[in-house]
Design a protein around this motif. Structure first.
Motif, mmCIF file in Angstrom:
data_model
loop_
_atom_site.group_PDB
_atom_site.id
_atom_site.type_symbol
_atom_site.label_atom_id
_atom_site.label_comp_id
_atom_site.label_asym_id
_atom_site.label_seq_id
_atom_site.Cartn_x
_atom_site.Cartn_y
_atom_site.Cartn_z
ATOM 1 N N ARG A 30 0.836 -1.212 0.000
ATOM 2 C CA ARG A 30 0.000 0.000 0.000
ATOM 3 C C ARG A 30 0.867 1.256 0.000
ATOM 4 N N PHE A 31 1.941 1.230 0.778
ATOM 5 C CA PHE A 31 2.861 2.367 0.823
ATOM 6 C C PHE A 31 3.417 2.630 -0.579
ATOM 7 N N ALA A 32 3.841 1.561 -1.260
ATOM 8 C CA ALA A 32 4.395 1.704 -2.607
ATOM 9 C C ALA A 32 3.363 2.289 -3.573
ATOM 10 N N GLU A 33 2.108 1.874 -3.435
ATOM 11 C CA GLU A 33 1.053 2.425 -4.297
ATOM 12 C C GLU A 33 0.926 3.933 -4.089
ATOM 13 N N TYR A 34 0.842 4.362 -2.826
ATOM 14 C CA TYR A 34 0.728 5.798 -2.544
ATOM 15 C C TYR A 34 1.970 6.548 -3.010
ATOM 16 N N ARG A 35 3.140 5.987 -2.716
ATOM 17 C CA ARG A 35 4.408 6.617 -3.102
ATOM 18 C C ARG A 35 4.455 6.815 -4.611
ATOM 19 N N ASN A 36 4.101 5.764 -5.348
ATOM 20 C CA ASN A 36 4.150 5.837 -6.804
ATOM 21 C C ASN A 36 3.110 6.800 -7.358
ATOM 22 N N ASP A 37 1.911 6.787 -6.774
ATOM 23 C CA ASP A 37 0.860 7.713 -7.212
ATOM 24 C C ASP A 37 1.273 9.164 -7.014
ATOM 25 N N LEU A 38 2.068 9.417 -5.979
ATOM 26 C CA LEU A 38 2.529 10.778 -5.688
ATOM 27 C C LEU A 38 3.807 11.141 -6.433
ATOM 28 N N GLY A 39 4.374 10.169 -7.137
ATOM 29 C CA GLY A 39 5.590 10.425 -7.895
ATOM 30 C C GLY A 39 6.824 10.578 -7.023
ATOM 31 N N LEU A 40 6.828 9.945 -5.846
ATOM 32 C CA LEU A 40 7.974 10.036 -4.952
ATOM 33 C C LEU A 40 9.036 9.007 -5.329
ATOM 34 N N ASP A 41 10.226 9.206 -4.812
ATOM 35 C CA ASP A 41 11.363 8.326 -5.081
ATOM 36 C C ASP A 41 11.044 6.890 -4.685
ATOM 37 N N THR A 42 11.351 5.948 -5.544
ATOM 38 C CA THR A 42 11.057 4.542 -5.262
ATOM 39 C C THR A 42 11.931 3.980 -4.136
ATOM 40 N N ALA A 43 12.942 4.705 -3.716
ATOM 41 C CA ALA A 43 13.773 4.262 -2.581
ATOM 42 C C ALA A 43 13.021 4.400 -1.257
ATOM 43 N N LEU A 44 11.947 5.193 -1.248
ATOM 44 C CA LEU A 44 11.175 5.373 -0.008
ATOM 45 C C LEU A 44 10.407 4.102 0.334
ATOM 46 N N HIS A 45 10.413 3.759 1.604
ATOM 47 C CA HIS A 45 9.711 2.571 2.093
ATOM 48 C C HIS A 45 9.126 2.893 3.463
ATOM 49 N N PRO A 46 8.259 2.061 4.016
ATOM 50 C CA PRO A 46 7.618 2.379 5.295
ATOM 51 C C PRO A 46 8.595 2.675 6.439
ATOM 52 N N HIS A 47 9.765 2.050 6.427
ATOM 53 C CA HIS A 47 10.727 2.296 7.506
ATOM 54 C C HIS A 47 11.220 3.744 7.502
ATOM 55 N N CYS A 48 11.120 4.409 6.361
ATOM 56 C CA CYS A 48 11.497 5.824 6.282
ATOM 57 C C CYS A 48 10.655 6.674 7.229
#
Length: 111
Positions: A30-48
Motif C-alpha cells: 500500500r505504501f508503494a502504491e501511494y508513493r508511486n501515485d505521488l511520484g515520490l522516489d522509489t527508494a522510499l519505504h515504510p521504515h522511512c
C-alpha cells in the motif's frame, strides 16, 4: 470508543475486520502504491517513516534520551543514525552554541 471486532488474539496489532493481521508485506504494498501515485522516489519505504519521526522529534527540541526511548533503541548512537536533520536545524544549533560561547557575561551573570 471504537467498536470491538471480537478479535481472538488480544495481543494482535492492527487486526482487520476479518480477524486477521495486517501484514508487513501489505503495508509495504500500500505504501508503494501511494508513493508511486505521488511520484515520490522509489527508494522510499515504510521504515522511512520511523527515520522521519525521529528526525522531527529531535528538530522539535525533544530530549535525545526521550527520543531514544520512544523508538526502543538501546544506544543513543543507533538513534543518531536515524536522525537526518535539515541544514537549517544544524545552522540554528551551531549559531546558539557560538552565541553562548562568545557572548560576554553580564554583571549579573558574573556573580
Amino acid at each position: 470508543m471504537l467498536p470491538s471486532f471480537g478479535v481472538a488474539d488480544a495481543a494482535m496489532v492492527w487486526p482487520t475486520e476479518r480477524q486477521s493481521r495486517v501484514t508487513g508485506s501489505y503495508i509495504g504494498m500500500r505504501f508503494a502504491e501511494y508513493r508511486n501515485d505521488l511520484g515520490l522516489d522509489t527508494a522510499l519505504h515504510p521504515h522511512c517513516l520511523r527515520h522521519s519521526y525521529v528526525t522531527h522529534l529531535i528538530e522539535d527540541g525533544f530530549d535525545p534520551l526521550f527520543v531514544q526511548q520512544q523508538v526502543g533503541h538501546r544506544w543513543g548512537s543507533t538513534t543518531a543514525l536515524y536522525t537526518g536533520v535539515s541544514g537549517d536545524y544544524r545552522n540554528r544549533t551551531l549559531r546558539r552554541a557560538l552565541d553562548a560561547a562568545f557572548t560576554p557575561l553580564t554583571e549579573t551573570e558574573e556573580g
